[in-house]
Each structure stands twice: as C-alpha cells, then as structure tokens.
Design an enzyme around this catalytic site. Sequence first.
Site, PDB file in Angstrom:
ATOM      1  N   CYS A  88      27.688 -15.317 -42.945  1.00 34.70           N
ATOM      2  CA  CYS A  88      27.892 -16.193 -41.787  1.00 34.70           C
ATOM      3  C   CYS A  88      28.424 -17.577 -42.174  1.00 34.70           C
ATOM      4  CB  CYS A  88      26.606 -16.254 -40.966  1.00 34.70           C
ATOM      5  SG  CYS A  88      26.900 -16.750 -39.257  1.00 34.70           S
ATOM      6  N   HIS A 182      23.070 -10.991 -40.653  1.00 32.47           N
ATOM      7  CA  HIS A 182      21.786 -11.431 -41.204  1.00 32.47           C
ATOM      8  C   HIS A 182      20.853 -10.221 -41.210  1.00 32.47           C
ATOM      9  CE1 HIS A 182      22.876 -15.704 -40.701  1.00 32.47           C
ATOM     10  NE2 HIS A 182      23.381 -15.362 -39.533  1.00 32.47           N
TER      11      HIS A 182
HETATM   12  N1  GLN Z   1      27.425 -22.606 -37.909  1.00 32.61           N
HETATM   13  C1  GLN Z   1      28.174 -21.389 -37.936  1.00 32.61           C
HETATM   14  C2  GLN Z   1      28.582 -20.871 -36.570  1.00 32.61           C
HETATM   15  O1  GLN Z   1      27.894 -21.095 -35.599  1.00 32.61           O
HETATM   16  C3  GLN Z   1      27.405 -20.325 -38.705  1.00 32.61           C
HETATM   17  C4  GLN Z   1      26.133 -19.880 -38.030  1.00 32.61           C
HETATM   18  C5  GLN Z   1      25.238 -19.029 -38.909  1.00 32.61           C
HETATM   19  O2  GLN Z   1      25.332 -19.089 -40.135  1.00 32.61           O
HETATM   20  N2  GLN Z   1      24.331 -18.270 -38.300  1.00 32.61           N
HETATM   21  O3  GLN Z   1      29.601 -20.224 -36.465  1.00 32.61           O
END
Ligand code: GLN
Length: 225
Positions: A88, A182
């Site tokens: 992510c 995740h």
């Molecule tokens: N901040 C990033 C987004 O919202 C990644 C989010 C995350 O790692 N869950 O795209």
Amino acid sequence: MLTIANLVPDLLGTYGDGGNALVLAQRARARGEETLLVSMALNDELPDASIYLLGGGEDGPQRLACDVLARSSLASRARDGATVVAVCAGLQILGTTFCVEGDDRYAGLGLCDVTTARGSIRSVGELRVRVGERLLVGFENHGGRTTLGDGVLPFGRVEHGRGNDGVYDGFRAGTLWATYAHGPVLAQNPWFADAVLSSVLGYELEPLDSVADLLYEERCRAIRS
Ligand code: GLN
C-alpha cells in the site's frame, strides 16, 4: 545468514503489516535457515539486509517515511539486487510519484515506472487477486489509484476489490514485490511468503503445513469474485 529488515514500522505499520517480516523469518527458520530479523526506526541507518519490508501508512506518515527512505541507501541496495516487499503506502513510495493529502504530488524513490494519483473514491474492503494459479487475499484501504508504466508487470488481476485501478493489483519489477493487500498479506497468503523466500534463497522451498494454509483457504472461499 538471511537478514530481514522491517523499515520504519513506527510510520508504516498500519494493519499490522510488520507481521510480514515475522512471517518471513518464521518460515525461513522452519526450513533451517539462519535468520536475523531487524527493524529500522525513524533515525536509524538502513540496516544491511537481503529483504526489506515496507508497510502501509496514512498520508502524513507516508510522506515522512518517503523522506527518510530517500535519504537512505534503500534505492541503491534495491538496484544492487536486494528484495523489497511493499504494501500500500510502501507500494506507492517505490514509484516515481504519489499523491497524498489532497492532490499534492510527491516524488517517490523512483525504483520503477509507477505513479499514484488520487482516486475519485477511496478503495476500502476485501481484496482478491488472481496471481497465476494462485489467489492473493487480503483487504485494502487507500485513496490512491496506481498506474504502471510500460514494462512493469502487475502482480495479479483483481477479482474482488480495486487494487491499483480496479483491474490489476500491485506490481513485480525485478526484485520488487508490491501489493495493496493488508492482512498481514504474507500471513494470509503463505504461498506468497514462500515465493519471496525461494527467490531470495535461490531454491524451491519444501511445503510447510501450518494453520496459515487453513486461514488462506477459508479467506479464498469467503471473498467471492
Ligand atoms: N496513504 C495512502 C493512500 O491512502 C496509503 C494508505 C495505506 O497504506 N493503507 O492511498
């Protein structure tokens, strides 16, 4: 010695992605590999490792983590062949640019031709991705929409959820592995952990029976395409 480094988990650690490092270490040790698990905190030097792990993070911590990693030798180590597994925010950081906090655009580490813009909707929920013969399962929560440049292969094709863009999830580029999932993703997908270890150790690992396989099968059944 196989050294596995969890990078800035104080910034990139949402949803327990640090568990990915633990899973790799456990599965390597179960195969008799001498393994060292280390963690790089905010002000630490980048440790010398064969595998680096980057987790997810909210926008502000993601930007800070990118600044810290840009000042480190991570990019040169990756270019020299170290493996990086990124989830992510970590995925977005590996690319050339990403947008956080509205439409502000930041430079990533530039390890591959991957850009992330702000999507029109947030992608939240279960994720199921076809990776060859396998399924990758997990969950996603991100505002970014990621585009792969020519020559960057997606990690898999989305069957449920959104991943990069509603069609593909993640990417593979040399020794870089990246996904929006995740879970922690390597705990939920033991085959993925073993694929990373096999590529680093240079041999095919013997199967390892564990309760993780039951969880994986259960999640594959639960997340319908
Ligand atoms: N901040 C990033 C987004 O919202 C990644 C989010 C995350 O790692 N869950 O795209």
